[in-house]
Design a protein around this motif. Structure first.
Motif, short mmCIF file in Angstrom:
data_model
loop_
_atom_site.label_atom_id
_atom_site.label_comp_id
_atom_site.label_asym_id
_atom_site.label_seq_id
_atom_site.Cartn_x
_atom_site.Cartn_y
_atom_site.Cartn_z
N ALA A 112 -0.09 -1.65 8.78
CA ALA A 112 0.04 -1.38 7.35
C ALA A 112 -1.20 -1.83 6.58
O ALA A 112 -1.69 -1.12 5.69
CB ALA A 112 1.29 -2.10 6.81
N ALA A 113 -1.73 -2.99 6.92
CA ALA A 113 -2.92 -3.49 6.23
C ALA A 113 -4.12 -2.60 6.49
O ALA A 113 -4.94 -2.36 5.58
CB ALA A 113 -3.21 -4.93 6.67
N TYR A 114 -4.25 -2.10 7.70
CA TYR A 114 -5.39 -1.23 8.03
C TYR A 114 -5.35 0.06 7.23
O TYR A 114 -6.37 0.48 6.66
CB TYR A 114 -5.38 -0.94 9.53
N VAL A 115 -4.20 0.69 7.16
CA VAL A 115 -4.09 1.95 6.41
C VAL A 115 -4.34 1.71 4.93
O VAL A 115 -5.06 2.47 4.27
CB VAL A 115 -2.70 2.57 6.64
N LEU A 116 -3.78 0.65 4.38
CA LEU A 116 -3.96 0.37 2.96
C LEU A 116 -5.40 -0.04 2.63
O LEU A 116 -5.85 0.19 1.50
CB LEU A 116 -3.00 -0.74 2.52
N ALA A 117 -6.10 -0.63 3.58
CA ALA A 117 -7.46 -1.09 3.31
C ALA A 117 -8.52 -0.03 3.56
O ALA A 117 -9.56 -0.03 2.90
CB ALA A 117 -7.76 -2.32 4.17
N ARG A 118 -8.28 0.91 4.48
CA ARG A 118 -9.35 1.83 4.91
C ARG A 118 -9.12 3.28 4.47
O ARG A 118 -10.05 4.08 4.60
CB ARG A 118 -9.47 1.80 6.44
N PHE A 132 -5.25 7.18 -0.66
CA PHE A 132 -4.22 8.21 -0.83
C PHE A 132 -3.39 7.84 -2.05
O PHE A 132 -3.37 6.66 -2.47
CB PHE A 132 -3.34 8.33 0.42
N PRO A 133 -2.71 8.79 -2.65
CA PRO A 133 -1.90 8.49 -3.84
C PRO A 133 -0.80 7.47 -3.51
O PRO A 133 -0.08 7.61 -2.52
CB PRO A 133 -1.30 9.86 -4.21
N GLY A 134 -0.70 6.45 -4.35
CA GLY A 134 0.30 5.41 -4.14
C GLY A 134 -0.16 4.26 -3.28
O GLY A 134 0.63 3.37 -2.97
N ASN A 135 -1.45 4.26 -2.90
CA ASN A 135 -1.98 3.20 -2.05
C ASN A 135 -1.79 1.83 -2.71
O ASN A 135 -1.24 0.90 -2.09
CB ASN A 135 -3.46 3.45 -1.76
N ARG A 136 -2.27 1.69 -3.93
CA ARG A 136 -2.19 0.39 -4.60
C ARG A 136 -0.74 0.01 -4.90
O ARG A 136 -0.38 -1.18 -4.84
CB ARG A 136 -2.99 0.42 -5.90
#
Length: 315
Positions: free
Chosen positions: A119-125, A128-132
């Protein structure tokens, strides 16, 4: 007799003034020496405050119950009572508690590290809409005290056990999933910051060579994040090993026998495992045996923990 001429403004090396030194000698003067002395004194006091209770617990594990009550602050036992450890292990069921705790810990820490790092990898790298929004949703878990979720958590686990017995109260699988949910927020928060420090050039080169996104994560980015994984893994091990409230809430004894209970619950029962007679020496022996594994783990991996904590700053 020839004379040596020098350019204007140039002085001889012997007469050239050296670099200015602070008054009062080296070390920053009187204020610097006072600060250094105060910091060293503070570290000594802090070390005594940390080491003395640990040493007191270990030495009290070798005392008898009468000696613990008669001389509670003494560090030297009159006699080394090794039977305290065997009594805590056998009669106090500490061996069963250790096995249950290791079973839960292996499953919960492994699953937490896998899901949290993904989860951290996808959110950091990836953008996409809704990431934050998803990232802040994970962070909101850090602000919720576990005590506020006690009633809905117990009710949800009880209702889940009606349909799926393996996920009901007093189940190792249930406790593993609860530990994962409890530890996931901090794991995502820590690994998110770490993954953002990894270089983009390596990831781009792997993609150019034909690596898929899953292959890129497991074969390239995850090994590069090894210091961060070790650090957050140690934190999860310590937090879940010492967790008391969640097992007490969700893991109850079956027919008076501690069938699935973990080490934190076992230490509570050690103090009263002989009816109304408090077994203080057995309790200290149990605390010593429960304390040594995590202490050894931290001592062995302390360099990796420090490098993981400072990796983001260094990069």
């Amino acid at each position: 007799m020839s004379t040596v001429t020098r350019p204007p403004g140039e002085r001889s090396r012997a007469g050239a003034p050296g670099p200015a030194t602070p008054r009062g000698g080296g070390g920053g003067g009187l204020g610097g020496r006072f600060f250094n002395g105060f910091s060293h004194l503070f570290l000594v006091v802090w070390a005594v405050m940390v080491i003395y209770p640990l040493l007191w617990v270990v030495m009290s594990a070798f005392k008898s119950d009468a000696e613990v009550i008669r001389q509670p602050l003494s560090l030297i036992p009159e006699k080394l009572n090794w039977d305290n450890f065997s009594r805590a292990w056998v009669e106090g069921h500490l061996g069963s508690f250790f096995g249950n705790t290791l079973l839960v810990l292996v499953g919960s820490v492994g699953l937490t590290m896998l899901l949290g790092s993904m989860a951290a990898y996808v959110l950091a790298r990836y953008e996409f809409p809704g990431n934050r929004a998803i990232y802040y949703l994970f962070l909101s878990g850090l602000t919720l005290p576990i005590y506020l979720a006690a009633v809905p958590l117990f009710k949800g686990v009880y209702n889940m056990g009606v349909v799926f017995p393996l996920l009901g109260p007093n189940s190792h699988l249930m406790l593993i999933l609860v530990y994962v949910a409890w530890s996931l927020s901090f794991t995502v928060f820590f690994m998110h910051s770490f993954f953002r420090t990894l270089p983009n050039a390596v990831a781009e080169a792997a993609l150019v060579d034909g690596a898929s996104h899953s292959r890129l994560f497991f074969s390239v980015m995850l090994p590069m994040a090894r210091p961060g994984l070790i650090s957050i893994g140690i934190f999860n091990v310590l937090g879940q090993w010492n967790q008391w409230y969640l097992p007490t809430l969700l893991m109850q004894s079956v027919s008076g026998e501690p069938k699935n209970q973990v080490i934190a619950q076992g230490l509570i029962e050690l103090s009263v495992n002989q009816g109304y007679k408090s077994d203080w020496s057995g309790l200290f022996a149990g605390v010593t045996m429960a304390m040594l594994p995590v202490l050894v783990v931290y001592i062995v991996f302390q360099r990796q923990v420090q490098s993981g904590l400072t990796a983001g700053v260094g990069k």
